[in-house]
Structures are given as structure tokens and as C-alpha cells.
Motif scaffolding. Structure first.
Motif, PDB file in Angstrom:
ATOM      1  N   THR A 123       0.831  -1.206   0.000  1.00 13.57           N
ATOM      2  CA  THR A 123       0.000   0.000   0.000  1.00 13.57           C
ATOM      3  C   THR A 123       0.862   1.250   0.000  1.00 13.57           C
ATOM      4  N   LEU A 124       1.955   1.215   0.757  1.00 11.92           N
ATOM      5  CA  LEU A 124       2.872   2.348   0.759  1.00 11.92           C
ATOM      6  C   LEU A 124       3.554   2.511  -0.598  1.00 11.92           C
ATOM      7  N   CYS A 125       3.890   1.403  -1.227  1.00  6.98           N
ATOM      8  CA  CYS A 125       4.479   1.466  -2.574  1.00  6.98           C
ATOM      9  C   CYS A 125       3.481   2.056  -3.561  1.00  6.98           C
ATOM     10  N   SER A 126       2.212   1.671  -3.420  1.00  2.61           N
ATOM     11  CA  SER A 126       1.178   2.249  -4.271  1.00  2.61           C
ATOM     12  C   SER A 126       1.108   3.761  -4.070  1.00  2.61           C
ATOM     13  N   SER A 127       1.219   4.201  -2.825  1.00  7.46           N
ATOM     14  CA  SER A 127       1.208   5.636  -2.525  1.00  7.46           C
ATOM     15  C   SER A 127       2.392   6.342  -3.172  1.00  7.46           C
ATOM     16  N   LEU A 128       3.550   5.723  -3.059  1.00  5.73           N
ATOM     17  CA  LEU A 128       4.750   6.336  -3.626  1.00  5.73           C
ATOM     18  C   LEU A 128       4.688   6.388  -5.144  1.00  5.73           C
ATOM     19  N   TRP A 129       4.158   5.326  -5.774  1.00  4.96           N
ATOM     20  CA  TRP A 129       4.003   5.354  -7.233  1.00  4.96           C
ATOM     21  C   TRP A 129       3.102   6.517  -7.641  1.00  4.96           C
ATOM     22  N   ALA A 130       2.017   6.729  -6.884  1.00  8.35           N
ATOM     23  CA  ALA A 130       1.121   7.849  -7.185  1.00  8.35           C
ATOM     24  C   ALA A 130       1.825   9.180  -6.947  1.00  8.35           C
ATOM     25  N   TYR A 131       2.605   9.260  -5.868  1.00 11.56           N
ATOM     26  CA  TYR A 131       3.349  10.481  -5.569  1.00 11.56           C
ATOM     27  C   TYR A 131       4.324  10.805  -6.698  1.00 11.56           C
ATOM     28  N   TYR A 132       4.969   9.774  -7.240  1.00  5.70           N
ATOM     29  CA  TYR A 132       5.935   9.985  -8.318  1.00  5.70           C
ATOM     30  C   TYR A 132       5.274  10.104  -9.694  1.00  5.70           C
ATOM     31  N   GLY A 133       3.946  10.129  -9.731  1.00  3.45           N
ATOM     32  CA  GLY A 133       3.240  10.383 -10.977  1.00  3.45           C
ATOM     33  C   GLY A 133       2.981   9.173 -11.834  1.00  3.45           C
ATOM     34  N   ARG A 134       3.266   7.969 -11.314  1.00  2.00           N
ATOM     35  CA  ARG A 134       3.036   6.747 -12.080  1.00  2.00           C
ATOM     36  C   ARG A 134       1.749   6.099 -11.594  1.00  2.00           C
ATOM     37  N   ASN A 153      11.770  17.362  -6.059  1.00  2.00           N
ATOM     38  CA  ASN A 153      11.093  16.386  -5.202  1.00  2.00           C
ATOM     39  C   ASN A 153      10.451  15.245  -5.988  1.00  2.00           C
ATOM     40  N   HIS A 154      10.777  15.158  -7.293  1.00  2.00           N
ATOM     41  CA  HIS A 154      10.369  14.030  -8.145  1.00  2.00           C
ATOM     42  C   HIS A 154       8.846  13.899  -8.268  1.00  2.00           C
ATOM     43  N   LEU A 155       8.149  15.028  -8.270  1.00  2.00           N
ATOM     44  CA  LEU A 155       6.702  15.025  -8.487  1.00  2.00           C
ATOM     45  C   LEU A 155       6.443  15.084  -9.991  1.00  2.00           C
ATOM     46  N   SER A 156       6.537  13.935 -10.632  1.00  2.00           N
ATOM     47  CA  SER A 156       6.524  13.887 -12.093  1.00  2.00           C
ATOM     48  C   SER A 156       5.221  14.404 -12.689  1.00  2.00           C
ATOM     49  N   TYR A 157       4.104  14.050 -12.098  1.00  6.47           N
ATOM     50  CA  TYR A 157       2.814  14.432 -12.679  1.00  6.47           C
ATOM     51  C   TYR A 157       2.607  15.940 -12.593  1.00  6.47           C
ATOM     52  N   GLN A 158       2.852  16.510 -11.420  1.00  2.00           N
ATOM     53  CA  GLN A 158       2.710  17.954 -11.272  1.00  2.00           C
ATOM     54  C   GLN A 158       3.743  18.697 -12.118  1.00  2.00           C
ATOM     55  N   HIS A 159       4.933  18.093 -12.272  1.00  6.48           N
ATOM     56  CA  HIS A 159       5.967  18.696 -13.114  1.00  6.48           C
ATOM     57  C   HIS A 159       5.492  18.755 -14.564  1.00  6.48           C
ATOM     58  N   ALA A 160       4.859  17.682 -15.031  1.00  2.28           N
ATOM     59  CA  ALA A 160       4.353  17.659 -16.407  1.00  2.28           C
ATOM     60  C   ALA A 160       3.229  18.683 -16.590  1.00  2.28           C
ATOM     61  N   LEU A 161       2.367  18.835 -15.577  1.00  4.56           N
ATOM     62  CA  LEU A 161       1.305  19.846 -15.665  1.00  4.56           C
ATOM     63  C   LEU A 161       1.880  21.257 -15.727  1.00  4.56           C
ATOM     64  N   ILE A 193       5.616  20.841 -25.274  1.00  6.47           N
ATOM     65  CA  ILE A 193       4.483  19.917 -25.211  1.00  6.47           C
ATOM     66  C   ILE A 193       4.796  18.617 -25.926  1.00  6.47           C
ATOM     67  N   ARG A 194       5.639  18.660 -26.959  1.00  7.54           N
ATOM     68  CA  ARG A 194       6.009  17.426 -27.653  1.00  7.54           C
ATOM     69  C   ARG A 194       6.788  16.499 -26.722  1.00  7.54           C
ATOM     70  N   GLU A 195       7.568  17.065 -25.820  1.00 13.15           N
ATOM     71  CA  GLU A 195       8.363  16.251 -24.892  1.00 13.15           C
ATOM     72  C   GLU A 195       7.491  15.577 -23.841  1.00 13.15           C
ATOM     73  N   TYR A 196       6.404  16.257 -23.413  1.00 14.13           N
ATOM     74  CA  TYR A 196       5.614  15.750 -22.294  1.00 14.13           C
ATOM     75  C   TYR A 196       4.314  15.086 -22.714  1.00 14.13           C
ATOM     76  N   LEU A 197       3.945  15.152 -23.990  1.00 12.80           N
ATOM     77  CA  LEU A 197       2.725  14.488 -24.437  1.00 12.80           C
ATOM     78  C   LEU A 197       2.752  12.976 -24.183  1.00 12.80           C
ATOM     79  N   PRO A 198       3.866  12.254 -24.458  1.00 18.07           N
ATOM     80  CA  PRO A 198       3.889  10.802 -24.168  1.00 18.07           C
ATOM     81  C   PRO A 198       3.645  10.487 -22.696  1.00 18.07           C
ATOM     82  N   PHE A 199       4.125  11.352 -21.798  1.00 13.85           N
ATOM     83  CA  PHE A 199       3.909  11.110 -20.365  1.00 13.85           C
ATOM     84  C   PHE A 199       2.419  11.104 -20.042  1.00 13.85           C
TER      85      PHE A 199
END
Length: 498
Positions: A164-175, A355-363, A385-391
Motif C-alpha cells: 500500500t505504501l508502494c502504491s502511494s509512492l508510485w502515485a506520488y511519483y506520478g506513475r 522532489n520528483h513530483l513527475s505528474y505535477q511537473h508535467a502539468l 508539449i512534444r516532450e511531455y505528451l507521451p507522459f
């Protein structure tokens, strides 16, 4: 009776039941040996510590735990000592230094004290693989020295807690996709085991993560079905009911936002206020934007940014800080104050990247591309946008996929405006195909507030290439969306930037 009192949070009744139970045990005297008789007193202290801790009496809980530790050490009771040390670690002041908590169903640090306590040595700036490595080491250390009598139930509890903690961390890291997969494993592990007493919290949190995953993908029926399981399994007044109730109110607020239903969104925010004030206020910012009250939205988001909860350098506070800054950037973009928006984009990119917040970084990069486009620098915006569209196509929600596809098409068409008419017509024709995908994403998640904007842009492009029949079709659909939105809100002239 004790468990029932705990479910309804009745402190006096629960304490009285514990006292009466252990008084009866003491009056009965030793039956199967003095060891069983003395064990009663050790676990009496431990159960009282658990009771005090659950009702917030930390000092009294620490006193009871220390008493249990002394009693267990005297007779070398490893099982009782193990339980006592876990509670002692949970009650330590530093055990919550970098707790992984979040607004979208992530676990509370009390879930697995021995494992989560390692996060205080791995701050958010640490590389993700090192954080996962430390969690794996903590789990190995915990289960290695478990007494044989506790191998079954506590090993299961440790495994699902770590997952469950790993699931939280994956979400935190944007995956988010990885987060949903790990949560599915948690559900499989808890549902296949006969004893679930140690796994109630991981199971509830995993159900909420999966519900959010399907909600973000626009599959509202599956999301509601999963949430109904949590609602039935952890019904009020069960303490974990607050977890799924919070997720439910967040989903109601988000869906009302997609429909521009200000009344429903206001009601959801009011219900959410008692569960998570910061999360409720963050959604109120969107409500003010729909109502064109941008000054109120600015004041609200700046009040959130000044909250004491966001000053702590924890996983949860950094994630909420980044989301708050993104809302602030969106407000400035709507007001066309791109100089102020750029300042916060730069700050937010720095925070999210360190802080490796990938999702917020992409936004943030999405807004950076939009600012470049509006500043007549479409080439630079297109490169971003071309760089971050695949994400977004891999990890993004249905809504964010559509937003990224729409912005990508805008930048691509804007950068070829000075070229020949044949080149323009070719790019517009290809852009219309991608806009159809963006439109499909908005329709799938019922994001009418964004759907009307993409229809407007598609009608404009069709007019440029002479596709009048298709233009009229898109214009008619846009009018239907406008009428639908006007039923929910008296303000129909709002338009979101991206």
C-alpha cells in the motif's frame, strides 16, 4: 463489546470493557500455568496503550507501552515485546517526519510504523529507487525477526502495508498506472486470506486508490462499484469510513466541476470541509473560477499556500503545495497575466523536479507551453508539449490526456502559420484527427467544460480548410453543450485556458 465501542469511538465504554475483562482474568487466577496468568497483565498494558493511542492520549499511551516493554523483558516474551516496540515506534515524535499522506486515498503513516519510519531517513528529495530500496529493507528487517507464533498474520500485514505504501509512492511519483496495479495486488492478498483483522486499513486504502484510478479514466460505473465495496465493508461509524467518504466527496466535486454544476460542487466542498479542509478549499478555488470570481479564487489559493501544513517538508505537503501552485498558475493564465504566471511556473517546476513530483511537473510544463504559445513563441511551446505528451498518454487521466492533445495541436498549427497554404492545410487536417481523440477523451470523462472549447477550435479549423458541413456539425454540438452548461451555472461565458 469492546470492539463495538471502538467502532463508534466511545472512549469510556471501551475503557470500562478492557478493565472488566482483565479484572475477570485476574480474579480467575492461573489455570494453565503461571506463564499464561502473567501474560494477561502484559497484554493488559499493551491493550490500554492501543486504546489511549486511538483516542489521542499519547503520553498515557507511551506510559502503558513502556510498562508492557518492562514486563515482556522480564520474562523474555518476544511476541509481546515485538508488539510493544511497534507501538513505541508509532508513538515516537519523529515517526511522522516524512509521512506519505495525500488527498487521493494514500495511506496514513500509522499503517505500518516500522516500515514508514524509514522514510524519515529518505526525504522527498531522495531518488525514488533509494526510497523503494529503503522500504524493502525495512520490511525484510521486520519480518526476519518475527516470532513463529506471529509469522502468519503479521507477515501478511507487513506485506500488504508495504504494498500500500508502494502504491502511494508510485502515485506520488506520478506513475498512476503502477499505483493501481499495486493496489490490485493488495486487494488480491487481503481477499484470499481468512484473517483480515490486520489488513482492514490497507484494504480500504487500496479500494479507494482503485476507485480513483477508474474515476480518472472516466469509468465512473467501475469507480462507483469499487467505492460501494468500501462503503459496505467499512460503513459508518467505522473509523475508516472517513477515508472512502473523503474520496467520494472529492469525486463528486470533480464531476460537478466537469459539468460546471456550481450548486453540486458547492455542496460537495461543504461536505469535504469537515474531512479535509485544505482539499475542500482547493476545490473551492475551481468553483470560484467557474463563477468568474477570480479575485476570490486568488485569495483562497494564497490562503492555502500560507497554511502551516504546507510548510513541512513532507511528501504530502509538497504534493499539495505543487497542486496549489498549479491552480494559482491557472488563475493567472485565465486573467492573461502571463508575467505572474511565469514566475509561479518557474517556482513550481523547481519544486516538482527536485522532489520528483513527475505528474505535477508535467502539468507545469503544460502551462509553460501555453504561456509560450500566447506569447507568440509557438515553436518553443511546441517543443515543450512534444516532450511531455507521451507522459500524459501513459500516466495521465482522461481529462489531462485531452488537454495535452488540444494544446499540442494548437502549438503545432500556430508554428506553421507563416508557411504555405498547402502546408497549413496538411497540418490542420492532421490536427483535426488528434483533436477528435481529445474530444473523445473529454466526452468519455464527461468534461463538458472542456469539450465546448475543443469543439469551438475544431469548428474554426474546419472553416479555415473549407469543410463547412463538418464546421456546422461542430458548431451545433458546441451550442448543445452551452445549453447544457447554462442549466447548471448562470455563468456560461467562461473558457479554460488548457
Amino acid at each position: 463489546m469492546y470492539m463495538n465501542y471502538m467502532r463508534v469511538k466511545e472512549y469510556a465504554g471501551a475503557k470500562d470493557c478492557l478493565h472488566r475483562y482483565f479484572d475477570k482474568m485476574a480474579e480467575a487466577g492461573p489455570q494453565s500455568g503461571s506463564e499464561d496468568y502473567n501474560m494477561c497483565f502484559r497484554y493488559a498494558s499493551l491493550n490500554m496503550a492501543s486504546l489511549y493511542a486511538r483516542f489521542g492520549h499519547r503520553e498515557m499511551a507511551l506510559h502503558s507501552v513502556r510498562e508492557a516493554v518492562r514486563s515482556a523483558q522480564e520474562v523474555n516474551d518476544k511476541a509481546c515485546l515485538h508488539h510493544a516496540l511497534v507501538w513505541l515506534e508509532h508513538l515516537a515524535e519523529s515517526s511522522n517526519a516524512h509521512g506519505v499522506t495525500s488527498s487521493h486515498g494514500l495511506p496514513d503513516p500509522s499503517l505500518n510504523c516500522t516500515v514508514v519510519n524509514t522514510l524519515k531517513y529518505t526525504p522527498p528529495t531522495e531518488l525514488p529507487y533509494k526510497v523503494f530500496s529503503e522500504l524493502a529493507k525495512a520490511l525484510s528487517h521486520r519480518t526476519k525477526y518475527l516470532p513463529s507464533s506471529l509469522q502468519g498474520s503479521l507477515r501478511l500485514a507487513s506485506n500488504v502495508s508495504q504494498m500500500t505504501l508502494c502504491s502511494s509512492l508510485w502515485a506520488y511519483y506520478g506513475r498512476r498506472h503502477m499505483s493501481s496495479l499495486v493496489s490490485s495486488n493488495v486487494i488480491n492478498a487481503t481477499s484470499s486470506h481468512t484473517s483480515k483483522g490486520h489488513c482492514a486499513e490497507p484494504e480500504c486504502l487500496a479500494l479507494c486508490v482503485l476507485s480513483n484510478h477508474y474515476f480518472n479514466q472516466g469509468d465512473y460505473q467501475s469507480s462507483e462499484s469499487i467505492l460501494s465495496i468500501a462503503r459496505q465493508s467499512f460503513a459508518r461509524p467505522y473509523p475508516l469510513s472517513e477515508v472512502w467518504n473523503k474520496v467520494e466527496q472529492c469525486q463528486l466535486a470533480d464531476r460537478a466541476f466537469y459539468h460546471a454544476d456550481t450548486q453540486a460542487m458547492s455542496l460537495a466542498c461543504e461536505n469535504l470541509l469537515s474531512l479535509d479542509p485544505l482539499e475542500a478549499n482547493l476545490r473551492r478555488v475551481r468553483l470560484y473560477c467557474i463563477q468568474n470570481h477570480h479575485q476570490r479564487a486568488l485569495d483562497a489559493v494564497k490562503q492555502i499556500l500560507s497554511a502551516d501544513e504546507l510548510k513541512a517538508q513532507s511528501y504530502a505537503s509538497l504534493e499539495l503545495l505543487a497542486r496549489s501552485m498549479i491552480e494559482l498558475i491557472n488563475i493567472y493564465c485565465e486573467l492573461e497575466d502571463y508575467s505572474s504566471a511565469t514566475k509561479y511556473v518557474v517556482d513550481c517546476i523547481q519544486i516538482t523536479s527536485s522532489n520528483h513530483l513527475s505528474y505535477q511537473h508535467a502539468l507545469c510544463q503544460l502551462y509553460a507551453a501555453h504561456i509560450q504559445l500566447m506569447s507568440n513563441n509557438a515553436e518553443e511551446g511546441f517543443n515543450i508539449i512534444r516532450e511531455y505528451l507521451p507522459f500524459f498518454l501513459i500516466n495521465g487521466s482522461c481529462l489531462d490526456k485531452g488537454r495535452a492533445q488540444l494544446l499540442y495541436t494548437k502549438c503545432r498549427i500556430a508554428r506553421v502559420k507563416s508557411q504555405t497554404e498547402d502546408v497549413m492545410q496538411e497540418v490542420i487536417t492532421e490536427g483535426l484527427k488528434l483533436l477528435e481523440k481529445a474530444r473523445s477523451n473529454f466526452e468519455h470523462c464527461e468534461a463538458f467544460i472542456y469539450l465546448k472549447d475543443v469543439l469551438t477550435y475544431m469548428a474554426l479549423l474546419c472553416n479555415m480548410v473549407g469543410k463547412r458541413e463538418l464546421r456546422n456539425q461542430y458548431a451545433y454540438q458546441h451550442k448543445q453543450i452551452e445549453l447544457k452548461l447554462s442549466v447548471n451555472s448562470s455563468h456560461t461565458q467562461f473558457s479554460y485556458t488548457i
